[in-house]
Every structure is written in structure tokens, then in C-alpha cells.
Design an enzyme around this catalytic site. Sequence first.
Site, short mmCIF file in Angstrom:
data_model
loop_
_atom_site.label_atom_id
_atom_site.label_comp_id
_atom_site.label_asym_id
_atom_site.label_seq_id
_atom_site.Cartn_x
_atom_site.Cartn_y
_atom_site.Cartn_z
CG HIS A 30 6.85 0.36 -0.17
ND1 HIS A 30 6.12 1.42 0.60
CD2 HIS A 30 5.86 -0.43 -0.33
CE1 HIS A 30 4.87 1.35 0.76
NE2 HIS A 30 4.66 0.16 0.11
CG HIS B 1 2.52 -5.19 1.57
ND1 HIS B 1 3.50 -4.21 2.11
CD2 HIS B 1 2.38 -4.01 0.52
CE1 HIS B 1 3.97 -3.43 1.66
NE2 HIS B 1 3.23 -3.07 0.87
CD GLU C 125 -0.32 -6.35 -7.96
OE1 GLU C 125 -0.32 -6.01 -9.27
OE2 GLU C 125 -0.92 -7.39 -7.81
CG ASP C 126 4.82 -5.08 -6.99
OD1 ASP C 126 3.95 -5.10 -7.96
OD2 ASP C 126 4.96 -4.23 -5.88
CG ASP D 285 0.82 0.13 0.77
OD1 ASP D 285 2.25 0.02 0.42
OD2 ASP D 285 0.10 0.36 -0.11
CG ASP E 211 -11.04 25.49 18.13
OD1 ASP E 211 -10.66 26.28 17.14
OD2 ASP E 211 -11.88 24.70 17.94
#
Length: 733
Positions: free
Chosen positions: A48, A72, A76-77, A139, A259
Site C-alpha cells: 500500500h 506514512h 500509526e501501524d 493514500d 457536451d
Amino acid sequence: MMRQYELVDRVRRYNPHADEVSLNRAYVYAMKAHGAQKRASGDPFFSHPLEVAAILTDMKLDDATIVAAVLHDTIEDTDSTREEIDKLFGSDIGRLVDGLTKLKRLDLVSKRAAQAENFRKLLLAVAEDVRVLLVKLADRLHNMRTLHHMAADKRARIAEETLDIYAPLAGRMGMQRMRDELEDLAFRHLMPDAYTMIAARLEDLREKNDKIIATIEKELATELTARGIHANVEGRQKQPYSVWRKMERKSIAFEQLSDIFGFRVVVDNVEDCYRVIGVVHTKWAVVPGRFKDYISTPKQNDYQSVHTTVVGPGRQRVELQVRSELMHDIARNGIAAHALYKDGRSAAKESLTSESRSYQWLRRTVALLAEGATPEEFLEHTKLELFHDQVFCFTPNGRLIALPRGATPIDFAYAVHTDVGNSAVGAKINGRHAPLLSELQNGDEVEIACAEGQAPPAVWEGLVMTGKARSAIRRATRDAVRAQYAALGRQIVTRAFERAGKAFTEDKLKSALPRLARPTIEEALAAVGRGEMFSGDVVRAVYPEFMEERKTIVPRPRGEAGWFGLKKATSLVFKFPGGDPELNSISHNGSHGDLPVRFAPNGGAVPGDRIVGILTPGEGITIYPIQSPDLTAFDEEPERWLDVRWDIEESRHELFPARIRIIAINEPGALGTIATVIGDHAANIDNIVFKPISADFREMTIDIEVNDLKHLNTIISHLRARQVVSKVERVNG
């Protein structure tokens, strides 16, 4: 999954001086940190951040942004820390990763109030460094590309949030290519049947028109080459979501769209853009009203092109967008297309504010937070700014003002300055007097007339188009109401101190504010004026030894004819001869018997007014709006004042008396125009008095009956918009 050398190669294609060491270190560090983590699809989680980085390399962003994209999710993970990132990659990258970590923790799909607060935090974070926003959008794009692996309920929430916030935010930053993909992916998950139907119709249409498109491309390219203009001509087709949105907005069928197909002409420079327009307009007939020059007046997201529509080969309507290579890059990638993050120099960030209108808008939007807007108001303002097309107007000295389509001179005034909007009383559009509610058009020159001491009517809040105007009007209304309540509270408190035989000063009240749990004297007085605090509590806060005996009589509703919906009373303090202060109430069978209630003459009162009652022994209670000058007659009789409030059932549709004074132009049909406005708004005219004030003007005093204060203000606002009306105001006494 992208290999380590592939990542470096992607960056080196547009930046030969890329920091390979930092890119390689980030790749290895993130791969080890995420370890055996898996995504919902079953793929390694590390795939990812690599895909996010790949999206950003397509935008040709600087090394630091690519490294931050790879890292990134680490804080956090995984077990990684900000300190570790700073040590290995530097504080600049550490700050970017930390900003993205804070955004990742925001649950924007939560309840509306929490969503508003989190969106506020998001814009605060990205306002510090726009690269945070670029990584966040990339992301979200990769997550949307893999959304089909998520559970159905989660897919719907994430898709709705993408359509509601992230896609328009990408568009506002000028990143149209990303916006298109985000919208179509969200549309596919939210309305799969509509998406499938429109996509199939577009495919059929493209197959049928392939030859026509190729013919137009070839003929146009040949014509430009013959004139010595090097150009790339490309046919394009609208995206399914764009088609669906236009069908919904205009309530038309697919077959009525004219259009769906258009053509883009990309040339070398600005001069060639206008040369192309000259060639096209010379060869083919122009469709009137379809020429727009966004080169001389770029959109606020930095978009530049010249748009035109002509009747081309085979009598086909052909829409053209003509732009230079640089404009084309900015049109697709917006703020990411600016050179400021592509050269790797730290000084580039400082040039962003002057180079990008998108970032200037972002900073102006965040500046609203300093004005005390609630998160909900902030989200409302930002959505208004995100979702509207624009018109461009000018001040008399040539300053360009960009506004949402449908904006009025009121919006224009607030765009110039909040003080101009608050004091606006009239407008000239292109040199001619016009109502403040007129819809502005591209190219209008607008001049605002102001009056000192003027305050914006509350009804304006529902009539303006910009979030800045709406929040400023709401704030001014709150300030005016607070001042009104504070003035009433001051009267009530002053009388309470007089009854207690105590001296009242602001210094003494200020020292008692902590006991009253109010931050300022004005807030304390306003609380008394609103009925949230009893005046005796203020006396006791200043003089703790003060004791007051009170008894309470429970208010009882009255519903018979002759009673008008004034059903409850609070803090109804007055003195009976020879007795102590008591609380009394309006009741039909209480200890004080029936108390007839009537409106004051000369204007009455309507629900929404702050009202007081004046007790006349033996006659009953007369209700006045608090702003009525007639109340000055009772200043020396505080025992007769009753603080009352409205309690109207929503199911009831009573009309209440009000009086307005109009200065109208003396011409045939003026009265009819005024009466029509009042009648169209379902109000009743009870009486009219005419008074000539000059050969050209007449004064009309009109007694009308309305539902409430909002109803009355709406009528006044629409009367002001009529050309025959010079002035209109409410009369109280």
C-alpha cells in the site's frame, strides 16, 4: 509489488539528482517495520505505501514527499516512533509522517459533529505543509482503488466520505485528474446501477461517434498546422459521474446532453492559445455565450484555459479547451504541478503562498478558525467553497473577486471585507442601482454602498451563497442578540439591586463572575436577559449575605379565544402594595384570576421578538417587543414589568401584528407591487396609511399580520429588492 530499484527509477526519470540513499533506506525501513502485516485483500501491507508513492511519482513530486509516502503508516501501524524517523530521515520527513499519522487517526466517517471537528483538524494539518495533503489524497486514491475488498457497509461510508470531502478537496487544489478518478470510484460503489447504465451508454456513444471524433481531430489539426501552429488535438469524453451529476442538476435525460464529447488543444505557449481561437472562430460559427477566458482570469484553483464552442464539421457542436503545456499540467495535477516541490530545495515551500491560488484559499479557509466558527459552521463554509462553480466580478478600482455561481452583491461585499458586508445597504452593478439580492454574472463591476452603524438582517444568512458571508452574518446576529439581551439584563439586574437596597457597580459584578460561572459581565447580563439566570442570584453572588423570600406559582397554559399563544412566563417579578417581591404567572384560574393579554398598539409583537409584559391593575397585561420606544414610559415603574416568553405550538398557524414603514417611488403600480410581495408571502394587510413626503416619494405605514419574526424579515428583505421601494423598516411605537 514494486521493487526497490523500480521506486528509485521512477523518481530519477524526472529528477536525475534524486536522493537514492534516502529512498532506499525508506524502502527497507518500511518493509521491515510492516513485516508480515496484511491488507483486507490479503496482499502484504507494505504494498500500500509503495502504491501511494507510485501515485506521487506520477505527479513528479520531490524526494521528501516520496519518502514520507513510503513511511506514512509506520508510526500509526508499527512500533516506529517520531524520534526514530527524525533520526534516520531528518526532521522535515519526520514532520510530514507525523502530520499524516494525525490525519490517519481522524475518523471522518463518524457522526456529523465529529466529522466536522475532524475535517477542521485535517485542514489545520495540511495548512502547515501542503505535501501532507498530497500524500493523504494519494493514500485515499489507492484505498478507493482497492475498496472492493472491504465489507459492504464500510465501502458505502468510505465512498460517501470520498465524494463529500476528498474528491472536491482535490478539485479545489486543482488536481482534476485525481478528482475525476475519486468521483468515479465512489460513484461506482455508492450507485452501482446508475454507474453501470451510464458507463454502458457512454461506451455505445463512443463506438457510434468514433469516426466523427477522428474526423474533427484530423480537420482541426490540419487547419492549425497550415497556420504554423504546433498543437496536440485530442478528443475527450465526460466521466460517468460528471454525466450523472449534470443529469441530476439540470433534470434532463442522457439524450439531452450536448457536451458529452469535447476536444482539448494543447499548444506551446499562451500566444498560440489565442491564435488557435482566432483560427477556430474564423473557420466555424461560434455558439453565442459559450466563450470563457480562464487564462486572463484563472480559477481560484489555478486552472487556466480558453473555452469555446463552435458548430464544426457535419453541423456538430464542438466544445474546445485550448491551453499551453504548462496549463495542461496544472489542470491535471493542480498544486502538485507547481515546481516548488520538484527541485528538492527547502526554499520552495516559502514560494507556495504567492505561486498557488489553491494554497492561498486553503490558508484563508483555515483563517476562519480564528474567527471563532464552530466545527459545524467551518465544515458548512468549506463545503460551500468546494462545491460551487465560480463567477468573476470586479471592484470599481479593478480588484478581481471570485465568487460562487449564484452569488449576490451581499456575498461580494463580504468578500471585500467583513465590515463592508456588515454595513452594506445598497449596490450598483455596472454603474446601475440594483437590489442586494441580484445574481452576479461574470465580468460585473460591483460597487457597495455602506452606512455607518448598519447591521446585517438575520434573514440574509439564508440568502447568501458564500460561507464567509454566512458565518459573518451569523456572528453579527449573535453579537446583536447578545447585546440586546445584555441591555435587558442590565435593566433587570439594576432593578433587582434597587429592590434589595444594594449598590450595583460593574466592578462588584466582575468580582462575582466566578460564582456565576460566566466569563464576562456581558455574558452574565445576557444570561439574565435570556431568562437563564435569576436576577436575585446575581444579587446574592455580589452580596452573599442577602436573603430573599420567594414563592413560585406554576404557569398554566391558556388556549381559549382571545389568548394568543403567550403561554408561559418566567421571572415575573413585581411588588404588591405593602408586600414582598413575588413570582407571579399568567394563568386562567390561578390565585390571581384571569389576566387579559393584548398587544401594544403601534406595531405589536411577533414570535421571535424578545418581549416583556406591562401589568396594568384591573386591565391585564400588554405585550411589547423589547425594542419598543414606548417602554420608556414605564422606566420609573419597575413593579409593572413582567418578563415573558413565547410558547407557540408548531401545529398552530396564527398571525401576529407588525407594522412596517415604506418609502416608495411615486409611480403607477407601486402599491400593487408592494401588496403583491406581501400577498405572495402569505401575509395579511390590515391597514395602510399614506403620507406624501415629496413629489417623487410617498411614505406608507402598513399594518400586516405575519407568522413570526423570520416571516416578517423575509417580507422586508423582498420588499427592499423591489425597484419601487427606496426604504423599508419595521416600526415599533
